[in-house]
Design a protein around this motif. Structure first.
Motif, PDB file in Angstrom:
ATOM      1  N   LEU A 201     -34.709  17.095  -0.226  1.00 36.42           N
ATOM      2  CA  LEU A 201     -33.509  17.071  -1.059  1.00 36.42           C
ATOM      3  C   LEU A 201     -32.925  18.470  -1.184  1.00 36.42           C
ATOM      4  O   LEU A 201     -31.718  18.669  -1.043  1.00 36.42           O
ATOM      5  N   ALA A 202     -33.771  19.453  -1.425  1.00 38.39           N
ATOM      6  CA  ALA A 202     -33.302  20.833  -1.562  1.00 38.39           C
ATOM      7  C   ALA A 202     -32.680  21.327  -0.255  1.00 38.39           C
ATOM      8  O   ALA A 202     -31.656  22.014  -0.276  1.00 38.39           O
ATOM      9  N   CYS A 203     -33.273  20.956   0.875  1.00 37.93           N
ATOM     10  CA  CYS A 203     -32.692  21.362   2.166  1.00 37.93           C
ATOM     11  C   CYS A 203     -31.327  20.713   2.381  1.00 37.93           C
ATOM     12  O   CYS A 203     -30.394  21.360   2.863  1.00 37.93           O
ATOM     13  N   THR A 204     -31.205  19.454   2.005  1.00 44.57           N
ATOM     14  CA  THR A 204     -29.921  18.755   2.137  1.00 44.57           C
ATOM     15  C   THR A 204     -28.876  19.375   1.219  1.00 44.57           C
ATOM     16  O   THR A 204     -27.733  19.621   1.622  1.00 44.57           O
ATOM     17  N   MET A 205     -29.253  19.649  -0.021  1.00 47.98           N
ATOM     18  CA  MET A 205     -28.313  20.269  -0.962  1.00 47.98           C
ATOM     19  C   MET A 205     -27.934  21.680  -0.511  1.00 47.98           C
ATOM     20  O   MET A 205     -26.790  22.100  -0.653  1.00 47.98           O
ATOM     21  N   TYR A 206     -28.892  22.408   0.051  1.00 44.44           N
ATOM     22  CA  TYR A 206     -28.620  23.749   0.578  1.00 44.44           C
ATOM     23  C   TYR A 206     -27.533  23.666   1.645  1.00 44.44           C
ATOM     24  O   TYR A 206     -26.586  24.458   1.652  1.00 44.44           O
ATOM     25  N   HIS A 207     -27.658  22.687   2.534  1.00 43.12           N
ATOM     26  CA  HIS A 207     -26.666  22.492   3.590  1.00 43.12           C
ATOM     27  C   HIS A 207     -25.297  22.161   2.996  1.00 43.12           C
ATOM     28  O   HIS A 207     -24.262  22.690   3.436  1.00 43.12           O
ATOM     29  N   LEU A 208     -25.282  21.310   1.987  1.00 47.63           N
ATOM     30  CA  LEU A 208     -24.016  20.952   1.343  1.00 47.63           C
ATOM     31  C   LEU A 208     -23.376  22.141   0.629  1.00 47.63           C
ATOM     32  O   LEU A 208     -22.161  22.319   0.663  1.00 47.63           O
ATOM     33  N   VAL A 209     -24.188  22.959  -0.012  1.00 51.61           N
ATOM     34  CA  VAL A 209     -23.677  24.088  -0.794  1.00 51.61           C
ATOM     35  C   VAL A 209     -23.253  25.265   0.087  1.00 51.61           C
ATOM     36  O   VAL A 209     -22.239  25.908  -0.165  1.00 51.61           O
ATOM     37  N   THR A 210     -24.020  25.531   1.132  1.00 52.23           N
ATOM     38  CA  THR A 210     -23.743  26.716   1.960  1.00 52.23           C
ATOM     39  C   THR A 210     -22.913  26.410   3.196  1.00 52.23           C
ATOM     40  O   THR A 210     -22.305  27.306   3.772  1.00 52.23           O
ATOM     41  N   GLY A 211     -22.934  25.157   3.625  1.00 48.14           N
ATOM     42  CA  GLY A 211     -22.214  24.803   4.846  1.00 48.14           C
ATOM     43  C   GLY A 211     -23.050  24.990   6.099  1.00 48.14           C
ATOM     44  O   GLY A 211     -22.549  24.834   7.210  1.00 48.14           O
ATOM     45  N   ARG A 212     -24.317  25.306   5.940  1.00 48.19           N
ATOM     46  CA  ARG A 212     -25.207  25.420   7.105  1.00 48.19           C
ATOM     47  C   ARG A 212     -26.619  24.981   6.724  1.00 48.19           C
ATOM     48  O   ARG A 212     -27.009  25.026   5.557  1.00 48.19           O
ATOM     49  N   ALA A 213     -27.353  24.568   7.723  1.00 42.99           N
ATOM     50  CA  ALA A 213     -28.732  24.128   7.497  1.00 42.99           C
ATOM     51  C   ALA A 213     -29.581  25.326   7.079  1.00 42.99           C
ATOM     52  O   ALA A 213     -29.276  26.465   7.448  1.00 42.99           O
ATOM     53  N   PRO A 214     -30.651  25.082   6.332  1.00 46.62           N
ATOM     54  CA  PRO A 214     -31.480  26.205   5.886  1.00 46.62           C
ATOM     55  C   PRO A 214     -32.168  26.928   7.048  1.00 46.62           C
ATOM     56  O   PRO A 214     -32.466  28.113   6.958  1.00 46.62           O
ATOM     57  N   PHE A 215     -32.421  26.207   8.135  1.00 48.91           N
ATOM     58  CA  PHE A 215     -33.040  26.803   9.317  1.00 48.91           C
ATOM     59  C   PHE A 215     -32.339  26.283  10.556  1.00 48.91           C
ATOM     60  O   PHE A 215     -31.929  25.129  10.594  1.00 48.91           O
ATOM     61  N   GLU A 216     -32.245  27.135  11.563  1.00 52.23           N
ATOM     62  CA  GLU A 216     -31.642  26.727  12.822  1.00 52.23           C
ATOM     63  C   GLU A 216     -32.513  27.220  13.965  1.00 52.23           C
ATOM     64  O   GLU A 216     -33.086  28.311  13.897  1.00 52.23           O
ATOM     65  N   SER A 217     -32.608  26.394  14.993  1.00 50.42           N
ATOM     66  CA  SER A 217     -33.381  26.744  16.181  1.00 50.42           C
ATOM     67  C   SER A 217     -32.911  25.851  17.323  1.00 50.42           C
ATOM     68  O   SER A 217     -32.527  24.703  17.090  1.00 50.42           O
ATOM     69  N   PRO A 218     -32.961  26.359  18.555  1.00 48.84           N
ATOM     70  CA  PRO A 218     -32.543  25.532  19.688  1.00 48.84           C
ATOM     71  C   PRO A 218     -33.560  24.446  20.056  1.00 48.84           C
ATOM     72  O   PRO A 218     -33.239  23.539  20.806  1.00 48.84           O
ATOM     73  N   THR A 219     -34.767  24.527  19.502  1.00 46.39           N
ATOM     74  CA  THR A 219     -35.788  23.518  19.820  1.00 46.39           C
ATOM     75  C   THR A 219     -36.365  22.920  18.541  1.00 46.39           C
ATOM     76  O   THR A 219     -36.360  23.552  17.486  1.00 46.39           O
ATOM     77  N   ILE A 220     -36.886  21.713  18.689  1.00 52.56           N
ATOM     78  CA  ILE A 220     -37.531  21.047  17.552  1.00 52.56           C
ATOM     79  C   ILE A 220     -38.757  21.833  17.102  1.00 52.56           C
ATOM     80  O   ILE A 220     -38.990  22.020  15.909  1.00 52.56           O
TER      81      ILE A 220
END
Length: 92
Positions: free
Chosen positions: A4-23
Motif C-alpha cells: 500500500l505504501a509503495c502504491t501511495m508513494y507512486h501516486l504521490v510522487t509520480g514514480r515507483a519507489p524503485f526502478e530497474s530494467p530487470t525483475i
C-alpha cells in the motif's frame, strides 16, 4: 502495508519507489534499498510526508506500522495544513 505504501508513494510522487530494467534488480532494490524521501522526488511536497513512507517501507517488518490506520493517521498529519497549496503536479 508495504505494498500500500509503495502504491501511495507512486501516486504521490509520480514514480515507483524503485526502478530497474530487470525483475531481479527490482526485487533486490525492494529487499536492500530505502526509498528516496518523497520530498526529494517532488520538492513541493512537505518534508514531513517522508516519515510515514519511510516507516511503512522499512526493511524489517517489525519496524513498520502495526496497522494501516496508524499509517493513514501519520499521512494525514503530514499533509494537514497544506491543503490547497499549489504543487505543479497536475500541469497541462
Amino acid at each position: 502495508l508495504y505494498s500500500l505504501a509503495c502504491t501511495m508513494y507512486h501516486l504521490v510522487t509520480g514514480r515507483a519507489p524503485f526502478e530497474s530494467p530487470t525483475i531481479l534488480g527490482l526485487l533486490d532494490k525492494h529487499e536492500k534499498e530505502m526509498i528516496s524521501p518523497p520530498h526529494y522526488v517532488r520538492p513541493d511536497l512537505p518534508s514531513d510526508l517522508s516519515i510515514p513512507f519511510l516507516r511503512a517501507t522499512a526493511k524489517a517488518p517489525l519496524e513498520r506500522y502495526s496497522t494501516v490506520a496508524k499509517f493513514v493517521d501519520d499521512f494525514v498529519k503530514a499533509i494537514r495544513n497544506h491543503e490547497g497549496e499549489p504543487t505543479g503536479f497536475f500541469t497541462v
